[in-house]
Design a protein around this motif. Sequence first.
Motif, PDB file in Angstrom:
ATOM      1  N   LYS A 163       0.834  -1.197   0.000  1.00  0.00           N
ATOM      2  CA  LYS A 163       0.000   0.000   0.000  1.00  0.00           C
ATOM      3  C   LYS A 163       0.872   1.250   0.000  1.00  0.00           C
ATOM      4  O   LYS A 163       0.604   2.201  -0.729  1.00  0.00           O
ATOM      5  CB  LYS A 163      -0.928   0.021   1.207  1.00  0.00           C
ATOM      6  CG  LYS A 163      -1.808   1.256   1.224  1.00  0.00           C
ATOM      7  CD  LYS A 163      -2.873   1.165   2.254  1.00  0.00           C
ATOM      8  CE  LYS A 163      -3.729   2.385   2.385  1.00  0.00           C
ATOM      9  NZ  LYS A 163      -3.694   3.378   1.361  1.00  0.00           N
ATOM     10  N   MET A 164       1.916   1.246   0.808  1.00  0.00           N
ATOM     11  CA  MET A 164       2.803   2.409   0.860  1.00  0.00           C
ATOM     12  C   MET A 164       3.479   2.630  -0.490  1.00  0.00           C
ATOM     13  O   MET A 164       3.610   3.772  -0.943  1.00  0.00           O
ATOM     14  CB  MET A 164       3.842   2.225   1.964  1.00  0.00           C
ATOM     15  CG  MET A 164       3.255   2.326   3.357  1.00  0.00           C
ATOM     16  SD  MET A 164       4.428   1.948   4.662  1.00  0.00           S
ATOM     17  CE  MET A 164       5.578   3.293   4.487  1.00  0.00           C
ATOM     18  N   SER A 216       2.352   1.690  -3.469  1.00  0.00           N
ATOM     19  CA  SER A 216       1.389   2.151  -4.468  1.00  0.00           C
ATOM     20  C   SER A 216       1.009   3.603  -4.216  1.00  0.00           C
ATOM     21  O   SER A 216       0.854   4.387  -5.155  1.00  0.00           O
ATOM     22  CB  SER A 216       0.151   1.263  -4.480  1.00  0.00           C
ATOM     23  OG  SER A 216      -0.584   1.410  -3.291  1.00  0.00           O
ATOM     24  N   ASP A 217       0.885   3.988  -2.947  1.00  0.00           N
ATOM     25  CA  ASP A 217       0.592   5.382  -2.624  1.00  0.00           C
ATOM     26  C   ASP A 217       1.735   6.293  -3.073  1.00  0.00           C
ATOM     27  O   ASP A 217       1.497   7.385  -3.601  1.00  0.00           O
ATOM     28  CB  ASP A 217       0.357   5.556  -1.127  1.00  0.00           C
ATOM     29  CG  ASP A 217      -0.956   4.960  -0.662  1.00  0.00           C
ATOM     30  OD1 ASP A 217      -1.796   4.614  -1.522  1.00  0.00           O
ATOM     31  OD2 ASP A 217      -1.141   4.860   0.568  1.00  0.00           O
ATOM     32  N   ALA A 218       2.961   5.830  -2.873  1.00  0.00           N
ATOM     33  CA  ALA A 218       4.118   6.624  -3.281  1.00  0.00           C
ATOM     34  C   ALA A 218       4.134   6.787  -4.801  1.00  0.00           C
ATOM     35  O   ALA A 218       4.442   7.874  -5.313  1.00  0.00           O
ATOM     36  CB  ALA A 218       5.405   5.967  -2.804  1.00  0.00           C
ATOM     37  N   ILE A 238       1.546   6.757  -6.812  1.00  0.00           N
ATOM     38  CA  ILE A 238       0.470   7.689  -7.164  1.00  0.00           C
ATOM     39  C   ILE A 238       0.922   9.129  -6.921  1.00  0.00           C
ATOM     40  O   ILE A 238       0.687  10.020  -7.742  1.00  0.00           O
ATOM     41  CB  ILE A 238      -0.809   7.360  -6.365  1.00  0.00           C
ATOM     42  CG1 ILE A 238      -1.392   6.040  -6.860  1.00  0.00           C
ATOM     43  CG2 ILE A 238      -1.836   8.473  -6.493  1.00  0.00           C
ATOM     44  CD1 ILE A 238      -2.487   5.484  -5.967  1.00  0.00           C
ATOM     45  N   MET A 239       1.584   9.358  -5.801  1.00  0.00           N
ATOM     46  CA  MET A 239       2.061  10.712  -5.493  1.00  0.00           C
ATOM     47  C   MET A 239       3.112  11.164  -6.503  1.00  0.00           C
ATOM     48  O   MET A 239       3.133  12.322  -6.909  1.00  0.00           O
ATOM     49  CB  MET A 239       2.629  10.775  -4.072  1.00  0.00           C
ATOM     50  CG  MET A 239       1.574  10.699  -2.995  1.00  0.00           C
ATOM     51  SD  MET A 239       0.275  11.932  -3.148  1.00  0.00           S
ATOM     52  CE  MET A 239       1.189  13.437  -2.968  1.00  0.00           C
TER      53      MET A 239
END
Length: 67
Positions: free
Chosen positions: A37-38, A40-42, A44-45
Amino acid sequence: MTRGNQREEARKRNLKKADKQGAKKKGENAGVNLKNKMESDAEIMRQKQAKAALKNAGQTGTTAASK
């Protein structure tokens, strides 16, 4: 005060329920899922930042009055 025993029983049931749910969540894969999750979030950012950088690069020639 007639609900004293009822509250205790409900509290016991809720603790038992929370323990069951906590056991499900605290599996071996919990850390792996968090890492995924971290990451994928990174990603996206990074995509958002790149898009914003391109947008800002296109607006460098404009003046504040024309905005």
